[in-house]
Design a protein around this motif. Structure first.
Motif, PDB file in Angstrom:
ATOM      1  N   LEU A  54       0.790  -1.238  -0.198  1.00 22.16           N
ATOM      2  CA  LEU A  54       0.132   0.044  -0.037  1.00 22.16           C
ATOM      3  C   LEU A  54       0.967   1.234  -0.003  1.00 22.16           C
ATOM      4  CD1 LEU A  54      -2.742   1.410   0.458  1.00 22.16           C
ATOM      5  CD2 LEU A  54      -2.516   1.330   2.950  1.00 22.16           C
ATOM      6  N   GLN A  55       1.906   1.298   0.675  1.00 20.82           N
ATOM      7  CA  GLN A  55       2.823   2.409   0.732  1.00 20.82           C
ATOM      8  C   GLN A  55       3.519   2.581  -0.595  1.00 20.82           C
ATOM      9  OE1 GLN A  55       5.385   1.552   4.267  1.00 20.82           O
ATOM     10  NE2 GLN A  55       4.316   3.339   5.080  1.00 20.82           N
ATOM     11  N   ARG A  56       3.417   1.778  -1.495  1.00 11.15           N
ATOM     12  CA  ARG A  56       4.244   2.072  -2.739  1.00 11.15           C
ATOM     13  C   ARG A  56       3.033   3.048  -3.581  1.00 11.15           C
ATOM     14  NH1 ARG A  56       6.915  -3.559  -4.846  1.00 11.15           N
ATOM     15  NH2 ARG A  56       8.285  -3.671  -2.936  1.00 11.15           N
ATOM     16  N   ILE A  57       1.715   3.048  -3.247  1.00 17.79           N
ATOM     17  CA  ILE A  57       0.686   3.862  -3.957  1.00 17.79           C
ATOM     18  C   ILE A  57       0.162   4.826  -3.078  1.00 17.79           C
ATOM     19  CG2 ILE A  57       0.513   1.883  -5.701  1.00 17.79           C
ATOM     20  CD1 ILE A  57      -1.962   1.040  -4.104  1.00 17.79           C
ATOM     21  N   CYS A  58       0.225   4.847  -1.825  1.00 16.02           N
ATOM     22  CA  CYS A  58      -0.369   5.801  -1.043  1.00 16.02           C
ATOM     23  C   CYS A  58       0.584   6.159   0.129  1.00 16.02           C
ATOM     24  CB  CYS A  58      -1.641   5.256  -0.343  1.00 16.02           C
ATOM     25  SG  CYS A  58      -3.069   4.875  -1.474  1.00 16.02           S
ATOM     26  N   PRO A  59       0.720   7.612   0.380  1.00 18.09           N
ATOM     27  CA  PRO A  59       1.607   8.138   1.354  1.00 18.09           C
ATOM     28  C   PRO A  59       0.961   7.934   2.815  1.00 18.09           C
ATOM     29  CG  PRO A  59       0.306   9.937   0.329  1.00 18.09           C
ATOM     30  CD  PRO A  59      -0.058   8.742  -0.315  1.00 18.09           C
ATOM     31  N   VAL A  60       0.840   6.610   3.230  1.00 15.98           N
ATOM     32  CA  VAL A  60       0.433   6.268   4.687  1.00 15.98           C
ATOM     33  C   VAL A  60       1.445   5.987   5.693  1.00 15.98           C
ATOM     34  CG1 VAL A  60      -1.720   5.473   3.411  1.00 15.98           C
ATOM     35  CG2 VAL A  60       0.010   3.994   4.151  1.00 15.98           C
ATOM     36  N   SER A  61       1.184   6.303   6.774  1.00 14.74           N
ATOM     37  CA  SER A  61       1.859   5.971   8.140  1.00 14.74           C
ATOM     38  C   SER A  61       1.109   4.760   8.552  1.00 14.74           C
ATOM     39  CB  SER A  61       2.034   7.083   8.993  1.00 14.74           C
ATOM     40  OG  SER A  61       0.944   7.598   9.407  1.00 14.74           O
TER      41      SER A  61
END
Length: 208
Positions: A54-61
């Motif tokens: 997911l972090q590859r497509i969304c800037p999430v922590s």
């Protein structure tokens, strides 16, 4: 506490330390204590893999909220680079509410909680959940057993975590009923199956 202070989208992963005899207890008659604990371990690691995708497509922590074991055991298992917090005391509702309060107080604008019991949760579903959360007050991922595998909010709404019959097939509907009474806009994700009982193990053989 958060992995990235700049991320406005935050994912909270609820899991249990895989101690034999204390995790996935309903599966022990079929898998044994060690086998049930190993399944808990594998499902948590699978979930974390999807979150990294997911972090590859969304800037999430993201952070891991754990119960059972202790911080040292969790770090030995999953590594020291992640953010960890104990779930703390109280029923599931209290623990989820507490984690959301902490996230929003840290400046997060969207927060989603997931467990590790649902092998169908993947990066695409999580990305969709964050996207839908921009359009509504509440995102829910219904579980086929009547619970939910995901809940997403833009603020803490305590009523959604109060007077819920946790662990029953009424959880999802009770949550929706409360949301309707509060005039919240709700978007559902696809229904997915949890792996909690012996009859659920077939789900694992169907996973690609």
């Amino acid at each position: 506490m958060l992995k990235s202070k700049t991320a406005k989208q935050h994912l909270i992963i609820f899991t249990r330390y895989p101690e034999p005899g204390k995790t996935k207890t309903r599966l022990i008659p079929v898998l044994g204590a060690e086998g049930a604990a190993n399944l808990q371990r594998q499902m948590t690691e699978h979930t974390l893999f999807q979150v990294r995708q997911l972090q590859r497509i969304c800037p999430v922590s993201y952070e891991v909220r754990f119960t059972g074991g202790n911080l040292e055991l969790i770090q030995d298992w999953l590594g020291c680079e992640l953010s960890y917090q104990s779930q703390g005391e109280g029923d599931l509702g209290k623990r989820m509410e507490r984690s959301l309060l902490c996230a929003f107080e840290s400046g997060v604008e969207q927060a989603i909680i997931i467990g590790t019991d649902c092998p169908g949760v993947n990066a695409a579903i999580l990305a969709s959940a964050f996207n839908k959360l921009q359009q509504c007050d509440l995102v829910l991922g219904p579980a086929i057993d009547g619970g939910y595998y995901l809940i997403g909010l833009q603020r803490t709404i305590s009523e959604l975590f109060t007077n819920i019959d946790w662990g029953t097939n009424r959880v999802f509907q009770q949550t929706v009923d409360i949301a309707n009474k509060l005039n919240l806009s709700v978007i559902d994700l696809p229904a997915l199956a949890d792996v909690d009982r012996p009859e659920d193990l077939e789900i694992l053989t169907q996973r690609p």
